[in-house]
Design an enzyme around this catalytic site. Structure first.
Site, PDB file in Angstrom:
ATOM      1  N   ASP A  57       0.866  -1.178   0.000  1.00 58.31           N
ATOM      2  CA  ASP A  57       0.000   0.000   0.000  1.00 58.31           C
ATOM      3  C   ASP A  57       0.901   1.225   0.000  1.00 58.31           C
ATOM      4  O   ASP A  57       1.864   1.274   0.774  1.00 58.31           O
ATOM      5  CB  ASP A  57      -0.917   0.007   1.233  1.00 58.31           C
ATOM      6  CG  ASP A  57      -2.045   1.012   1.117  1.00 58.31           C
ATOM      7  OD1 ASP A  57      -1.751   2.231   1.018  1.00 58.31           O
ATOM      8  OD2 ASP A  57      -3.214   0.607   1.129  1.00 58.31           O
ATOM      9  N   LYS A  81     -23.122  -8.208  -6.360  1.00 57.48           N
ATOM     10  CA  LYS A  81     -22.821  -7.263  -5.279  1.00 57.48           C
ATOM     11  C   LYS A  81     -23.494  -5.910  -5.526  1.00 57.48           C
ATOM     12  O   LYS A  81     -23.944  -5.240  -4.581  1.00 57.48           O
ATOM     13  CB  LYS A  81     -21.306  -7.078  -5.157  1.00 57.48           C
ATOM     14  CG  LYS A  81     -20.861  -6.086  -4.068  1.00 57.48           C
ATOM     15  CD  LYS A  81     -21.436  -6.401  -2.695  1.00 57.48           C
ATOM     16  CE  LYS A  81     -20.728  -5.715  -1.549  1.00 57.48           C
ATOM     17  NZ  LYS A  81     -20.519  -4.275  -1.683  1.00 57.48           N
ATOM     18  N   ASN A  87     -26.109  -4.119  -2.980  1.00 56.14           N
ATOM     19  CA  ASN A  87     -26.009  -2.768  -2.437  1.00 56.14           C
ATOM     20  C   ASN A  87     -27.254  -1.939  -2.738  1.00 56.14           C
ATOM     21  O   ASN A  87     -27.649  -1.089  -1.936  1.00 56.14           O
ATOM     22  CB  ASN A  87     -24.760  -2.078  -2.975  1.00 56.14           C
ATOM     23  CG  ASN A  87     -23.504  -2.535  -2.270  1.00 56.14           C
ATOM     24  OD1 ASN A  87     -23.459  -3.629  -1.717  1.00 56.14           O
ATOM     25  ND2 ASN A  87     -22.465  -1.728  -2.298  1.00 56.14           N
ATOM     26  N   GLU A 104     -29.658  -2.877  -0.188  1.00 57.22           N
ATOM     27  CA  GLU A 104     -29.212  -2.226   1.051  1.00 57.22           C
ATOM     28  C   GLU A 104     -29.720  -0.783   1.129  1.00 57.22           C
ATOM     29  O   GLU A 104     -30.173  -0.329   2.187  1.00 57.22           O
ATOM     30  CB  GLU A 104     -27.687  -2.260   1.099  1.00 57.22           C
ATOM     31  CG  GLU A 104     -27.039  -1.554   2.272  1.00 57.22           C
ATOM     32  CD  GLU A 104     -25.532  -1.516   2.108  1.00 57.22           C
ATOM     33  OE1 GLU A 104     -24.977  -0.400   2.057  1.00 57.22           O
ATOM     34  OE2 GLU A 104     -24.915  -2.593   2.009  1.00 57.22           O
TER      35      GLU A 104
END
Length: 299
Positions: A30, A171, A175, A178
């Protein structure tokens, strides 16, 4: 199992930690040194570049990408495509648009590299509770990463849902649902809080509903925690962001001519929350005044 992970933010860092807790060997990268250092303390081997990460993995390599969707994902997967080899596997665990995932998978396929698009749900609680994981892409590549999925997910919490793009498509719809669920809870509890005739304890009601009610859910459990911590939600602005998947879900409904009124209105409610003053609302008031002489509230 040895794996490389790129992106060590809230999701990537916690997923990496969960993999380490389950005995996997993690090589991590990272650009944010602080994020990398935190995972190093948990037992990961950290690197200073993507090339160094790849050099520390044995073929066939598995590289899990957890960077923000859009340009960051595009650049990272493009770089991996130029540095990985035939038989290697790239896992995109972020919230990429499924159409982008299909395109990227096709591009990497020409180099003999597999791309698995992995929809991941669980938020910051996934470290403790596990993640719900929806995988799209080549089934043989899915089988190769299955030990990782078994460690990341709770029992029965992962699966191969279809070809390239399917994981991120599922996904996306997840969402969108959601959005609708959260908006329903928000509206319901606002009605409860606004009934002056009854001195209702919202946290008590949420707790009651969590036991045996048909509306009980993890989102309701989180609502209960919010109301316990801050019953009046003091200090929290009525300003709600959206991360893109709700828009994509509504657009998919338009493309397929499938009505999605609940999800669409939930998305619109988020847009409205960001307006200090609505021009449309002002115009409605002005029109009512013109046609019916209705009063206008002036600032």
């Amino acid at each position: 199992m040895k794996i490389g992970m790129i992106g060590l933010g809230r999701m990537g860092g916690n997923m990496g930690t969960r993999l380490l807790m389950n005995g996997h060997d993690l090589v991590a990268y990272d650009p944010d040194y602080t994020a990398a250092e935190a995972l190093a303390q948990a037992g990961a081997s950290t690197t200073d570049s993507l090339a160094e990460l790849i050099g520390n993995l044995n073929a066939p390599r598995i590289v899990w990408v957890m960077v923000p969707s859009g340009e960051s994902t595009e650049e990272t997967i493009h770089a991996l495509g130029n540095n990985l080899s035939n038989g290697d596997i790239v896992v995109d665990g972020g919230n990429s648009n499924y159409k982008d995932s299909m395109r990227r998978a096709e591009s990497l396929r020409g180099k003999g590299i597999y791309l698995l698009d992995v929809g991941t749900s669980g938020g910051i609680w996934g470290l403790e509770n596990g993640y719900s994981i929806m995988v799209g892409g080549d089934h043989s590549a899915f089988l190769k990463i299955e030990p990782l999925l078994h460690s990341l997910a709770p029992p029965n919490g992962y699966g191969h849902v279809g070809p390239s793009g399917a994981g991120h498509f599922v996904k996306m719809i997840h969402n969108g649902i959601e959005y609708g669920l959260m908006q329903s809870y928000a509206e319901g509890f606002e009605l409860l809080s606004s009934k002056e005739d009854f001195p209702l304890d919202l946290a008590q009601i949420a707790s009651i509903w969590m036991h045996g009610s048909v509306v009980r859910s993890w989102l309701l459990e989180l609502t209960l925690a919010c109301l316990k911590d801050n019953p009046s939600l003091k200090g929290i602005a009525d300003f709600v962001e959206d991360s893109g998947e709700g828009r994509w879900t509504v657009q998919e409904g338009l493309d397929l001519a499938i009505p999605t009124p609940v999800i669409a209105l939930a998305l619109q409610a988020r847009f409205r929350s960001r307006q200090d003053e609505s021009f449309g609302g002002k115009l409605l008031s002005a029109m009512r005044n013109k046609f019916g002489g209705h009063s206008v509230k002036h600032t």
